[in-house]
Design an enzyme around this catalytic site. Sequence first.
Site, PDB file in Angstrom:
ATOM      1  N   CYS A 118       2.840   5.343  -3.186  1.00  0.00           N
ATOM      2  CA  CYS A 118       3.858   3.697  -2.755  1.00  0.00           C
ATOM      3  C   CYS A 118       4.085   3.742  -4.376  1.00  0.00           C
ATOM      4  O   CYS A 118       5.021   4.534  -4.969  1.00  0.00           O
ATOM      5  CB  CYS A 118       2.562   2.803  -1.773  1.00  0.00           C
ATOM      6  SG  CYS A 118       3.756   1.820  -1.625  1.00  0.00           S
ATOM      7  N   HIS A 143       1.821   5.777   3.137  1.00  0.00           N
ATOM      8  CA  HIS A 143       0.485   5.669   2.343  1.00  0.00           C
ATOM      9  C   HIS A 143      -1.218   6.823   3.379  1.00  0.00           C
ATOM     10  O   HIS A 143      -1.602   6.301   4.528  1.00  0.00           O
ATOM     11  CB  HIS A 143      -0.432   4.743   2.728  1.00  0.00           C
ATOM     12  CG  HIS A 143      -0.592   3.653   1.656  1.00  0.00           C
ATOM     13  ND1 HIS A 143      -0.541   3.484   0.246  1.00  0.00           N
ATOM     14  CD2 HIS A 143       0.698   2.956   1.403  1.00  0.00           C
ATOM     15  CE1 HIS A 143      -0.239   2.666  -0.129  1.00  0.00           C
ATOM     16  NE2 HIS A 143       0.613   2.113   0.177  1.00  0.00           N
ATOM     17  N   GLU A 148      -3.766   8.379   2.637  1.00  0.00           N
ATOM     18  CA  GLU A 148      -4.873   7.744   2.772  1.00  0.00           C
ATOM     19  C   GLU A 148      -5.135   6.511   3.982  1.00  0.00           C
ATOM     20  O   GLU A 148      -6.529   6.570   3.773  1.00  0.00           O
ATOM     21  CB  GLU A 148      -5.323   7.418   1.082  1.00  0.00           C
ATOM     22  CG  GLU A 148      -5.370   6.427   1.162  1.00  0.00           C
ATOM     23  CD  GLU A 148      -4.059   5.763   0.546  1.00  0.00           C
ATOM     24  OE1 GLU A 148      -3.104   5.206   0.925  1.00  0.00           O
ATOM     25  OE2 GLU A 148      -2.574   6.901   0.765  1.00  0.00           O
TER      26      GLU A 148
END
Length: 271
Positions: free
Chosen positions: A104, A238, A240
């Site tokens: 990002c 994302h 994660e």
Amino acid sequence: MDREEIKVAVLRMEGTNCEDETVKAFRSLGVEAEAVHIKQFYSDMIRFEEQRSVFDYQCLVFPGGFSAGDYIRAGAIFSARVKSVLRKDIEEFIKMGYPILGICNGFQVLVELGALPGFDEDKPLAEKPEMALAMNDSSRFECRPTLLKKESEKCIFVKNLKKDVVMFPVAHAEGKVVFPSGKEDEYLERLTSNDQIVFRYVDEKGDYAGYPWNPNGSFYNIAGICNATHTVFGLMPHPERAFFGYQVGRREGYGDGYCIFRSVVDYLEKL
């Protein structure tokens, strides 16, 4: 390299986020990971035991967020700080074959650094940005799950990804991939011929589609790309935030983001 020898730095500064999630993802795979403030690489004001070098690590991650409030442009200030003190180190790090991930805002930082699209293998950082991540076509912040189709076989971050389509959430206002006016076809040819397009936005059928499936209006539905050596990877979604199953509504196991982190760890074990 043994797994316990691998060290990962998640770079942070004022305004970054998801450092903890990223660190936890790597640590769950048995590697040493820590969030490192950019000042720890250069400031004499930092205590000796907290000072760091880029070469203390085998993987660098630029996380998401709104570094420095995204003033000027998203990622521009973070990039300027890195470039002013770490440019030569980052270039050498890439030449050594060590991976860098930008998520990002981190993708935006890598673009501002000139690390992506990274067409020149001999010069890992271009003198000035060669592409941009512009304001979303919707002119607003987009925050929701997105579906991504894997496009690359060479990018080291997706080597363990067996699924054709994965789900990672997005959370950005400036994620539209744009190339210099009049050079779109040239850039697309260079990216596709060298297998540098890693993910593209798709709909629930796996077909390339416009908004809302493409949340920002990115050219060619591009969600993530890597450099010419396939070791520097930036993406707007994302991974994660989709690492553990509980993050994506599953009771157990892992989400689709697991394979991104597992792939880079496996790559480093072979160095």
